[in-house]
Design an enzyme around this catalytic site. Sequence first.
Site, PDB file in Angstrom:
ATOM      1  CG  ASP A   1     -18.535   9.429 -34.294  1.00  0.00           C
ATOM      2  OD1 ASP A   1     -17.314   9.250 -34.114  1.00  0.00           O
ATOM      3  OD2 ASP A   1     -19.192  10.322 -33.708  1.00  0.00           O
TER       4      ASP A   1
ATOM      5  CG  HIS B   1     -15.661   5.689 -24.695  1.00  0.00           C
ATOM      6  ND1 HIS B   1     -14.495   6.417 -24.752  1.00  0.00           N
ATOM      7  CD2 HIS B   1     -16.580   6.376 -25.430  1.00  0.00           C
ATOM      8  CE1 HIS B   1     -14.695   7.506 -25.485  1.00  0.00           C
ATOM      9  NE2 HIS B   1     -15.940   7.501 -25.912  1.00  0.00           N
TER      10      HIS B   1
ATOM     11  CG  PHE C   1     -19.766  13.252 -25.550  1.00  0.00           C
ATOM     12  CD1 PHE C   1     -21.135  13.477 -25.576  1.00  0.00           C
ATOM     13  CD2 PHE C   1     -18.945  14.185 -24.929  1.00  0.00           C
ATOM     14  CE1 PHE C   1     -21.680  14.615 -24.995  1.00  0.00           C
ATOM     15  CE2 PHE C   1     -19.476  15.325 -24.353  1.00  0.00           C
ATOM     16  CZ  PHE C   1     -20.853  15.537 -24.378  1.00  0.00           C
TER      17      PHE C   1
END
Length: 425
Positions: A304, A308, A322
């Site tokens: 996953d 960011h 998240f």
Amino acid sequence: MIKGGRVIDPAAKLGAPMDVLLRDGRVAEVAPPNKIRGSADATFDARGLVVAPGFIDLHVHLREPGQGYKESIATGTASAAAGGFTSVCCMPNTSPIVDSPEWVAWIQQPERGAVVNVFPIAAATHASKGAVLTDFGALQRSGAVAVSDDGRPILNDTIMRDTLRAASGLNLPVIQHAEDTRITENCSMNEGPTSFRLGLRGMTTAAEASVVERDVQLAQQFTGARLHVAHLSTADALKAVRRGKRGKARITCEVTPHHFSLTDADVGDYNSNFKMNPPLRSSADREAILVAFADGTIDAIATDHAPHAPHEKIIEFERAMFGITGLETALGLAITRLHRDHKIPLARIVELFTAGPARVVDLRGRGTLARGSHGDITIFDPKKRWTFEAAKSRSKSHNTPFDGWQLTGKVVATIVSGKIVYRAD
């Protein structure tokens, strides 16, 4: 020629010293040491190392199109190669959403600069709004290996039923991010003592488990329906997966390294590098996951990988995005936490990175070193101790909770279609 290594290939039931010959991008021969006749243009000395089928990551976010400031297909796949992954499946929650054959094709164009194989996962509904199904057949023909609305889970029962029915006719997996977002709105971590101490709204485990339970029931209604539970994180969701598997439904699931390595207590005092979705769970949930690794319930380890930019993470915990990066720490965490700490066999860990994910999305000719399969190989040192330094990562983003961690198990070389795309310094 890769000489002197210990070949671990669970799909072929191999676990012994072997030499491997690659020719024209394919596996030409695997044989006991010094038994391969003929010469090779180049030889790789793999003494003391494990030679495995190329690792496959079922769940990455490469951020293109539209979010190149976080990651690009070029940088994301460079990070994948450094982590030993020869193939990655990328999620469709980009800008715009990958919900058309044109965008699926765009991702795969050579101009994107991918250094490993990229297999797109396309949106299940238009713009991932959960209302109108996309054209699964056209998406599959353009190269999509599965459909998913990922972070926008399909909550409407009828739409999910229609999705499973339509995909079953094409033998196409449906990947669900199991979260009832109607009850997790404004929640930023797991509900428990830590969320209470920090004064943060917590996500219940039922928000995940209830969606998995419903999806398993729906999947059992259609012969051939294939349901894959993304980043499973709770003991209750595992129970639903087990029930589905016992009922002979085609249910698979993946778990991330952060969910088997950390718990919600690790959030500490609002450290946003520990903020992900699903959130870090309780120690009891983590223990249930460790049992499921050992008993075979879990089909794959998936990272996953969610890069960011600093301005999206280095802010107040509730406002932070998240997700964490994960491609370059996955193997080290698996060997350190699963193999060293919990005695899960190395062959099982290799299976979770290779044959397991290859089965989930039907990547035939990958996940094994059988003769004629793709020449994708991961070579690693299972005993090498090293320290992960986020600043040296190949990813554009460095949002990770594992910066400075000492790990055991390091990738030495990554080979895609017979060519070395990464070699450790």
